[in-house]
Design an enzyme around this catalytic site. Structure first.
Site, mmCIF file in Angstrom:
data_model
loop_
_atom_site.group_PDB
_atom_site.id
_atom_site.type_symbol
_atom_site.label_atom_id
_atom_site.label_comp_id
_atom_site.label_asym_id
_atom_site.label_seq_id
_atom_site.Cartn_x
_atom_site.Cartn_y
_atom_site.Cartn_z
ATOM 1 N N HIS A 1 6.134 -7.854 -7.495
ATOM 2 C CA HIS A 1 6.163 -7.477 -8.528
ATOM 3 C C HIS A 1 7.614 -7.577 -9.254
ATOM 4 C CE1 HIS A 1 6.397 -4.664 -11.930
ATOM 5 N NE2 HIS A 1 7.064 -3.840 -11.091
ATOM 6 N N CYS B 1 2.547 -0.402 -11.023
ATOM 7 C CA CYS B 1 2.786 -1.613 -10.696
ATOM 8 C C CYS B 1 2.146 -2.329 -9.404
ATOM 9 C CB CYS B 1 4.577 -1.861 -10.604
ATOM 10 S SG CYS B 1 5.318 -1.125 -11.900
ATOM 11 N N ASN C 1 9.479 -6.430 -17.196
ATOM 12 C CA ASN C 1 8.640 -5.856 -16.208
ATOM 13 C C ASN C 1 7.138 -5.296 -16.979
ATOM 14 O OD1 ASN C 1 7.365 -3.787 -14.575
ATOM 15 N ND2 ASN C 1 9.348 -2.918 -13.918
#
Length: 326
Positions: A248, A121, A282
């Site tokens: 993120h 990420c 995500n």
């Protein structure tokens, strides 16, 4: 004998952005049919309303090509002007061949530097950091940085702790030269890794993504805001100078916790905070460029805005920098 170096430039800046998402929308109600969960529980825990999963035709490379092509068009840069392609990804189905060489070829350019970055990420911020340094040193003039992930290929759809969170998509940025100090739009990268916590997010023996959600949440909510503040300081700015915060998109509660810490450190009340996780899930390395592109499309981020990017995830790796939006 004296080795000659390419003349450096003042720095780097972002010239254009692009993103893509697959067509298939997966709602929380869809997931209720598979695992013991419900819409209210998912929204309260992670803030996600829906996410996108790719089809068999969607791949890390094809999504990266789509997002990268849009970024090039947005920047007004031809593929033949590129000196390098960096693809941040942790979800290639096979480690060889890499995504970047395939992506560059499909975009229409060969004979340039092309490599992948796997810091999960944090990958996009790692890529932007490397691209900025390559340009500043004179090694490259234009670099395409792509974050592309197909996490649905690595999910156990019976694992409630992961199947509700992760999703697919791609985002990209074209990084180019700043010929004067006033044009510099990519600040120094601040990065690192907590290798003692690698087990908290990993691929198990069944090739499924697993994570210890509470451990990751505690780490992210205590360790990442200080890294973000270090990135602001490294750029010679203060939190009050930041217009847009793009963490993120791991979990809405983590995003809100980071924003709260920045405001306590002096960020303005009108700081605009990315919340793309609500409708994108995500998407690991794709989440930051995708969130910026979506914020631009919604009018929440504008050309010239000073944005703080901060990526964090498996590794546990983290990286952040201040940028000026194109």
């Amino acid at each position: 004998m004296k080795i000659q170096l390419t003349p450096p430039v003042a720095g780097a800046r972002i010239l254009g952005l692009g993103s893509m998402q697959p067509d298939t929308v997966i709602t929380n109600h869809d997931l209720e049919k598979r695992v013991e969960t419900n819409d209210a529980w998912i929204q309260s825990r992670v803030g996600i309303i829906e996410r996108r999963f790719g089809s068999a035709e969607d791949s890390v490379v094809s999504m990266g090509v789509d997002a990268g092509s849009k970024a090039l068009a947005d920047a007004g840069v031809s593929p033949t002007d590129l000196d390098a392609v960096i693809v941040a990804t942790c979800t290639m189905s096979k480690p060889i061949p890499n995504a970047a060489a395939q992506t560059a070829d499909r975009i229409g350019v060969n004979g340039i530097g092309a490599f992948d970055v796997n810091t999960a990420c944090a990958g996009f911020c790692y890529g932007v950091g490397m691209a900025g340094d390559m340009i500043r040193s004179g090694t490259a003039r234009h670099v395409l940085v792509i974050g592309s992930e197909k996490l649905s290929d690595w999910l156990d759809m019976d694992d409630r702790s992961t199947c509700i969170i992760f999703a697919d998509g791609a985002g990209a940025a074209v990084i180019g030269p700043a010929t004067t100090e006033d044009e510099v739009g990519v600040g120094p990268v601040v990065w690192g890794a907590a290798g003692d916590l690698v087990s908290t997010i990993h691929i198990d023996e069944t090739d499924a993504l697993r994570q210890e959600g509470q451990a990751v949440f505690r780490w992210a909510t205590t360790k990442i805001a200080p890294v973000a503040l270090r990135a602001v300081e490294a750029a010679g700015l203060t939190p009050a100078d930041i217009d847009v915060l793009v963490p993120h998109q791991a979990n809405l509660r983590i995003v809100e916790a980071i924003a709260k810490r920045l405001r306590q450190a002096g960020a303005r009340d009108d700081l605009r905070v990315a919340d793309d996780i609500q409708y994108s899930g995500n998407t690991s390395s794709a989440s930051i460029p995708m969130a910026i592109d979506h914020m631009r499309g919604a009018g929440r981020a504008r050309s010239g805005d000073v944005a703080l990017l901060i990526g964090f995830g498996a590794g546990l790796s983290y990286a952040g920098q201040v940028v000026v939006l194109p």
